[in-house]
Motif scaffolding. Structure first.
Motif, PDB file in Angstrom:
ATOM      1  N   ILE A 113       0.841  -1.202   0.000  1.00 26.97           N
ATOM      2  CA  ILE A 113       0.000   0.000   0.000  1.00 26.97           C
ATOM      3  C   ILE A 113       0.870   1.243   0.000  1.00 26.97           C
ATOM      4  CG2 ILE A 113      -1.573   1.390   1.390  1.00 26.97           C
ATOM      5  CD1 ILE A 113      -3.124  -1.061   2.086  1.00 26.97           C
ATOM      6  N   LEU A 116       2.134   1.933  -3.392  1.00 22.74           N
ATOM      7  CA  LEU A 116       1.092   2.469  -4.267  1.00 22.74           C
ATOM      8  C   LEU A 116       0.823   3.937  -3.964  1.00 22.74           C
ATOM      9  CD1 LEU A 116      -1.438  -0.510  -4.368  1.00 22.74           C
ATOM     10  CD2 LEU A 116      -0.137   0.432  -6.291  1.00 22.74           C
ATOM     11  N   GLN A 117       0.882   4.272  -2.685  1.00 24.43           N
ATOM     12  CA  GLN A 117       0.672   5.671  -2.315  1.00 24.43           C
ATOM     13  C   GLN A 117       1.727   6.562  -2.954  1.00 24.43           C
ATOM     14  OE1 GLN A 117       0.717   5.807   1.937  1.00 24.43           O
ATOM     15  NE2 GLN A 117      -1.251   4.764   2.151  1.00 24.43           N
ATOM     16  N   GLU A 119       3.427   5.969  -5.544  1.00 23.52           N
ATOM     17  CA  GLU A 119       3.207   5.975  -6.988  1.00 23.52           C
ATOM     18  C   GLU A 119       2.139   7.007  -7.360  1.00 23.52           C
ATOM     19  OE1 GLU A 119       1.444   2.476  -9.528  1.00 23.52           O
ATOM     20  OE2 GLU A 119       3.252   1.811  -8.470  1.00 23.52           O
ATOM     21  N   ILE A 120       1.049   6.994  -6.598  1.00 28.74           N
ATOM     22  CA  ILE A 120      -0.054   7.912  -6.868  1.00 28.74           C
ATOM     23  C   ILE A 120       0.383   9.356  -6.677  1.00 28.74           C
ATOM     24  CG2 ILE A 120      -2.251   8.750  -5.944  1.00 28.74           C
ATOM     25  CD1 ILE A 120      -2.855   5.722  -5.327  1.00 28.74           C
ATOM     26  N   ALA A 121       1.084   9.600  -5.577  1.00 26.96           N
ATOM     27  CA  ALA A 121       1.536  10.961  -5.306  1.00 26.96           C
ATOM     28  C   ALA A 121       2.469  11.442  -6.405  1.00 26.96           C
ATOM     29  CB  ALA A 121       2.225  11.026  -3.946  1.00 26.96           C
ATOM     30  N   LYS A 122       3.363  10.571  -6.789  1.00 29.21           N
ATOM     31  CA  LYS A 122       4.316  10.944  -7.833  1.00 29.21           C
ATOM     32  C   LYS A 122       3.592  11.322  -9.116  1.00 29.21           C
ATOM     33  CE  LYS A 122       8.313   8.659  -8.485  1.00 29.21           C
ATOM     34  NZ  LYS A 122       9.219   7.552  -8.907  1.00 29.21           N
ATOM     35  N   ILE A 128       5.121  12.656  -0.817  1.00 23.67           N
ATOM     36  CA  ILE A 128       4.382  12.440   0.425  1.00 23.67           C
ATOM     37  C   ILE A 128       5.242  12.741   1.640  1.00 23.67           C
ATOM     38  CG2 ILE A 128       3.243  10.718   1.881  1.00 23.67           C
ATOM     39  CD1 ILE A 128       2.314   9.285  -0.576  1.00 23.67           C
TER      40      ILE A 128
END
Lengths: 143, 143
Positions: A113, A116-117, A119-122, A128
DNA sequence: GTTGCTTTGCAATTGATTGTCAACTGGCGC
DNA sequence: GCGCCAGTTGACAATCAATTGCAAAGCAAC
């Protein structure tokens, strides 16, 4: 032979090094936080502190929590919108699963997780600094 | 030809069906919530409501938020520990990335994270009722 | 319109947290 | 060891978000 250090982080030393006084109330509060693995709120910490030193005031609990939070020594949570609850920040980062029926807090950790976080932020152009993941659930009846 | 319904959910109808009166203050507040995509707090909703009807009180805003939350019509957040902020629950579920510098709130969604959450909860013997995932970050400098 | 129960506005209240300030005390310097 | 004094504390007032009690007003069924 040197005394074996406990597994508690030596916040006293750390605070002193930072030019912050290690007073009796602070010692009491730090001791409470480092000897429990639950997530007490300010009032609960106050109650426990008074058992040890009945002159400690609630203001001092709040002040100390803010101080320790500033040092990154504790984390502040607000599960379900109630009063802030605190936990010793020593040890690995983890997230929380809150039992909606009992209020119990279960700690867990998922590298996948976290990845993935990031990755999403990037993808959104962000880095983050910290995050908060809380799962609210009920025990599956296994009767 | 029937009037084309707007994309706003018809909360008025839903409330009436549930035996709750659709009053002028409620209509005003619902209208504010359904016509914005930001995350206002109670005071901000109150300010906007007063523009429309200056007799609306802050208590009513709070009462209505609680009512709508009970219906699942809105979600309540507490980003960074400040006052509660609300958003219309219509539309897909999503999580939030909060810009620590500007306070901006960016919505995102990750099926993979949701799947992992379910997996973790299941492993712990729990069923997730709801969750809260907030990423706090800073924009990566792209000088 | 009338009626009855819900809802509202207002003011006061609660609960959590922070601010104020005189009194106190760690811990460095002697 | 002992005194000094800025950092801290305890007590209590103040603030902030949110809730509640109550009389007046409003919605919806007749």
């Amino acid at each position: 032979m040197p005394k074996r250090a406990s597994n508690k982080p030596d916040y006293a030393r750390e605070l002193r090094r930072a030019g912050v006084r290690v007073t009796r109330p602070r010692r009491v509060i730090i001791d409470i936080l480092t000897s429990t693995d639950d997530h007490p709120d300010a009032m609960e910490i106050f109650r426990r502190a008074v058992q040890v030193d009945n002159s400690i005031s609630l203001s001092t609990v709040y002040r100390t929590m803010k101080l320790l939070e500033g040092f990154g020594a504790i984390h502040r949570h607000a599960f379900g919108g109630g009063p802030a609850r605190f936990e010793n920040a020593a040890g690995e980062h983890h997230d929380h699963l809150i039992d909606l029926d009992t209020g119990d807090v279960i700690e867990f950790k998922s590298d996948r997780i976290e990845a993935l976080q990031d990755e999403i932020a990037k993808a959104l152009g962000y880095e983050i600094i910290h995050h908060r993941l809380e799962l609210y659930g009920r025990k599956k009846r296994g009767t």
